[in-house]
Design a protein around this motif. Structure first.
Motif, PDB file in Angstrom:
ATOM      1  N   GLY A  28       0.810  -1.211   0.000  1.00 48.59           N
ATOM      2  CA  GLY A  28       0.000   0.000   0.000  1.00 48.59           C
ATOM      3  C   GLY A  28       0.841   1.257   0.000  1.00 48.59           C
ATOM      4  N   TYR A  29       1.920   1.257   0.780  1.00 47.73           N
ATOM      5  CA  TYR A  29       2.790   2.439   0.842  1.00 47.73           C
ATOM      6  C   TYR A  29       3.478   2.679  -0.500  1.00 47.73           C
ATOM      7  N   LEU A  30       3.979   1.610  -1.117  1.00 49.17           N
ATOM      8  CA  LEU A  30       4.605   1.750  -2.438  1.00 49.17           C
ATOM      9  C   LEU A  30       3.595   2.248  -3.468  1.00 49.17           C
ATOM     10  N   GLY A  31       2.373   1.708  -3.394  1.00 51.39           N
ATOM     11  CA  GLY A  31       1.349   2.091  -4.356  1.00 51.39           C
ATOM     12  C   GLY A  31       0.986   3.556  -4.265  1.00 51.39           C
ATOM     13  N   TYR A  32       0.812   4.065  -3.060  1.00 54.53           N
ATOM     14  CA  TYR A  32       0.428   5.464  -2.888  1.00 54.53           C
ATOM     15  C   TYR A  32       1.604   6.421  -3.077  1.00 54.53           C
ATOM     16  N   SER A  33       2.827   5.933  -2.849  1.00 55.10           N
ATOM     17  CA  SER A  33       3.985   6.829  -2.900  1.00 55.10           C
ATOM     18  C   SER A  33       4.692   6.824  -4.245  1.00 55.10           C
ATOM     19  N   PHE A  34       4.692   5.689  -4.955  1.00 52.43           N
ATOM     20  CA  PHE A  34       5.510   5.591  -6.160  1.00 52.43           C
ATOM     21  C   PHE A  34       4.724   5.106  -7.388  1.00 52.43           C
ATOM     22  N   ALA A  35       4.137   3.927  -7.309  1.00 54.13           N
ATOM     23  CA  ALA A  35       3.470   3.347  -8.481  1.00 54.13           C
ATOM     24  C   ALA A  35       2.082   2.862  -8.089  1.00 54.13           C
ATOM     25  N   GLY A  36       1.054   3.600  -8.515  1.00 54.86           N
ATOM     26  CA  GLY A  36      -0.312   3.273  -8.131  1.00 54.86           C
ATOM     27  C   GLY A  36      -0.784   1.918  -8.603  1.00 54.86           C
ATOM     28  N   VAL A  37      -0.201   1.408  -9.709  1.00 57.96           N
ATOM     29  CA  VAL A  37      -0.653   0.128 -10.258  1.00 57.96           C
ATOM     30  C   VAL A  37      -0.427  -1.010  -9.268  1.00 57.96           C
ATOM     31  N   ILE A  38       0.520  -0.853  -8.355  1.00 59.20           N
ATOM     32  CA  ILE A  38       0.809  -1.898  -7.374  1.00 59.20           C
ATOM     33  C   ILE A  38      -0.385  -2.137  -6.453  1.00 59.20           C
ATOM     34  N   LEU A  39      -1.237  -1.129  -6.293  1.00 59.94           N
ATOM     35  CA  LEU A  39      -2.367  -1.239  -5.376  1.00 59.94           C
ATOM     36  C   LEU A  39      -3.351  -2.340  -5.780  1.00 59.94           C
ATOM     37  N   ILE A  40      -3.342  -2.732  -7.037  1.00 62.70           N
ATOM     38  CA  ILE A  40      -4.281  -3.783  -7.446  1.00 62.70           C
ATOM     39  C   ILE A  40      -3.958  -5.111  -6.773  1.00 62.70           C
ATOM     40  N   PHE A  41      -2.735  -5.257  -6.250  1.00 63.60           N
ATOM     41  CA  PHE A  41      -2.356  -6.500  -5.577  1.00 63.60           C
ATOM     42  C   PHE A  41      -2.512  -6.410  -4.058  1.00 63.60           C
ATOM     43  N   TYR A  42      -3.083  -5.304  -3.579  1.00 62.11           N
ATOM     44  CA  TYR A  42      -3.249  -5.131  -2.135  1.00 62.11           C
ATOM     45  C   TYR A  42      -4.099  -6.239  -1.512  1.00 62.11           C
ATOM     46  N   PRO A  43      -5.195  -6.682  -2.121  1.00 64.47           N
ATOM     47  CA  PRO A  43      -6.035  -7.696  -1.456  1.00 64.47           C
ATOM     48  C   PRO A  43      -5.522  -9.124  -1.575  1.00 64.47           C
ATOM     49  N   MET A  44      -4.466  -9.368  -2.340  1.00 57.02           N
ATOM     50  CA  MET A  44      -4.056 -10.733  -2.650  1.00 57.02           C
ATOM     51  C   MET A  44      -3.745 -11.551  -1.401  1.00 57.02           C
ATOM     52  N   PHE A  85     -11.814  -3.031  -1.291  1.00 52.17           N
ATOM     53  CA  PHE A  85     -11.386  -4.417  -1.485  1.00 52.17           C
ATOM     54  C   PHE A  85     -11.963  -5.414  -0.484  1.00 52.17           C
ATOM     55  N   ALA A  86     -12.397  -4.968   0.688  1.00 53.17           N
ATOM     56  CA  ALA A  86     -12.903  -5.909   1.691  1.00 53.17           C
ATOM     57  C   ALA A  86     -14.110  -6.710   1.195  1.00 53.17           C
ATOM     58  N   PRO A  87     -15.099  -6.089   0.510  1.00 54.14           N
ATOM     59  CA  PRO A  87     -16.222  -6.900  -0.006  1.00 54.14           C
ATOM     60  C   PRO A  87     -15.767  -7.979  -0.983  1.00 54.14           C
ATOM     61  N   MET A  88     -14.766  -7.680  -1.809  1.00 49.55           N
ATOM     62  CA  MET A  88     -14.250  -8.671  -2.747  1.00 49.55           C
ATOM     63  C   MET A  88     -13.604  -9.839  -2.007  1.00 49.55           C
ATOM     64  N   VAL A  89     -12.874  -9.533  -0.942  1.00 52.60           N
ATOM     65  CA  VAL A  89     -12.254 -10.582  -0.126  1.00 52.60           C
ATOM     66  C   VAL A  89     -13.320 -11.461   0.521  1.00 52.60           C
ATOM     67  N   THR A 185      -7.935  -6.796 -12.282  1.00 57.07           N
ATOM     68  CA  THR A 185      -7.534  -6.840 -10.875  1.00 57.07           C
ATOM     69  C   THR A 185      -8.032  -8.111 -10.215  1.00 57.07           C
ATOM     70  N   VAL A 186      -9.300  -8.430 -10.429  1.00 56.76           N
ATOM     71  CA  VAL A 186      -9.878  -9.643  -9.842  1.00 56.76           C
ATOM     72  C   VAL A 186      -9.186 -10.885 -10.391  1.00 56.76           C
ATOM     73  N   TYR A 187      -9.013 -10.947 -11.707  1.00 56.00           N
ATOM     74  CA  TYR A 187      -8.434 -12.136 -12.329  1.00 56.00           C
ATOM     75  C   TYR A 187      -7.003 -12.388 -11.832  1.00 56.00           C
ATOM     76  N   LEU A 188      -6.181 -11.342 -11.816  1.00 52.94           N
ATOM     77  CA  LEU A 188      -4.785 -11.513 -11.404  1.00 52.94           C
ATOM     78  C   LEU A 188      -4.690 -11.937  -9.943  1.00 52.94           C
ATOM     79  N   ASN A 189      -5.467 -11.304  -9.074  1.00 52.91           N
ATOM     80  CA  ASN A 189      -5.428 -11.676  -7.659  1.00 52.91           C
ATOM     81  C   ASN A 189      -5.913 -13.109  -7.464  1.00 52.91           C
ATOM     82  N   TYR A 190      -6.979 -13.465  -8.163  1.00 53.31           N
ATOM     83  CA  TYR A 190      -7.551 -14.805  -8.055  1.00 53.31           C
ATOM     84  C   TYR A 190      -6.534 -15.854  -8.512  1.00 53.31           C
TER      85      TYR A 190
END
Length: 315
Positions: A28-44, A85-89, A185-190
């Motif tokens: 989460g810190y990397l996603g908000y500070s440097f590369a937002g695309v990383i946030l899609i893997f937050y719920p994994m 992301f919590a509802p998806m989890v 996002t869903v497919y990659l995490n799944y």
């Protein structure tokens, strides 16, 4: 003995949750500070944890991680990750525990993520405060001011009209593009969670290898139903039918493009094409729109005919 084993198991679960929270906090810190695309893997890791450590402890750990991240960066931004992301989890845990098919799980997770994301956006953005026409005018004006002053008035006018048209279509396609991103996002995490659990000896219903991925025939019925509804809207003179049509074509076009790419991957693997050769084919499909359209059409036909049944004879 049973009590001792239970205490050891609970202690191991607690340590695992601490590790997961730390890793997710880092993501989460990397996603908000440097590369937002990383946030899609937050719920994994939280999705994986619901299967290994239980649902309630994992959700509490996810909430705590979001709050800590909010205190470090921005409270609203941190809580947004939990809200979105919590509802998806939760849905992932429910579908896995009830042994739903991977396609049902995938579709339901996309729907839930789309609802939570849209609800969050509507909560922080007042629709009536948006003036898209003024926004486009300002952007076009800024870009026109930076142009070469040697352009004639006719050339300048044509450039401005084309630029305005590009921005208008880009804004129209925002819902479709957003849905595509949420689907990815869903497919990659799944997929990553399923493979990680499999390595650890835990088998769940999960998407197959990409080369074996295929859309069911019902997808064509759904696509046709959308087109029929849009034609009915046009016949009734309802507004925004063209916007819905463009987004429908964008979403289903991407879905069938992915299916066509999986078809190509299947044949290339069966033909024993090296990794470099397969990569060149994939890049060509992505970089050249005409090729991409052909791939999408083949993907649609594959959902109907199932080309992967064709046998390949190797000398």
């Amino acid at each position: 003995m049973w009590r001792l084993n239970l205490e050891i198991k609970n202690q191991d679960n607690f340590i695992n949750l601490i590790k997961i929270a730390m890793y997710s906090l880092f993501i989460g810190y990397l996603g908000y500070s440097f590369a937002g695309v990383i946030l899609i893997f937050y719920p994994m890791l939280f999705m994986e944890s619901t299967i290994k450590n239980g649902l309630i402890p994992t959700i509490l750990a996810m909430l705590a991680t979001s709050v800590i991240l909010g205190l470090l960066i921005n409270l609203l931004a941190g809580l947004a990750l939990f809200f979105v992301f919590a509802p998806m989890v939760l849905i992932f845990h429910y579908c896995v525990e009830s042994k739903k098919s991977y396609m049902f799980t995938l579709i339901l997770m996309v729907i839930v993520l789309a609802v939570s994301f849209t609800s969050y956006q509507m909560g922080i953005t007042r629709i009536e405060s948006l003036d898209l026409e003024a926004f486009i005018d300002n952007v076009v004006e800024m870009q026109v001011e930076n142009l070469d002053s040697n352009l004639s008035n006719l050339e300048l006018s044509r450039y401005e009209d084309n630029l305005r048209m590009i921005y208008e279509y880009s804004i129209i396609l925002v819902p479709g593009i957003t849905l595509i991103i949420l689907g990815l996002t869903v497919y990659l995490n799944y997929v990553f969670v399923g493979r990680r659990l499999l390595v650890q000896g835990v088998l769940i219903n999960q998407p197959p290898l990409f080369s074996n991925f295929q859309l069911p025939r019902v997808s064509i019925i759904v696509f046709g139903a959308f087109i029929a509804a849009i034609l009915l809207m046009r016949y009734l003179g309802l507004d925004y039918y063209s916007e819905i049509y463009l987004n429908t074509i964008a979403v289903f076009g991407f879905i069938y493009f992915v299916n066509g790419l999986a078809l190509f991957s299947n044949f290339l693997i069966r033909l024993r094409i090296p990794n470099l050769g397969r990569m060149l084919v994939y890049v060509t499909c992505f970089m050249f729109p005409p090729v991409g359209i052909v791939v999408a059409v083949l993907g649609l036909l594959d959902a109907l005919i199932y080309f992967r049944r064709i046998s390949i004879k190797r000398e």
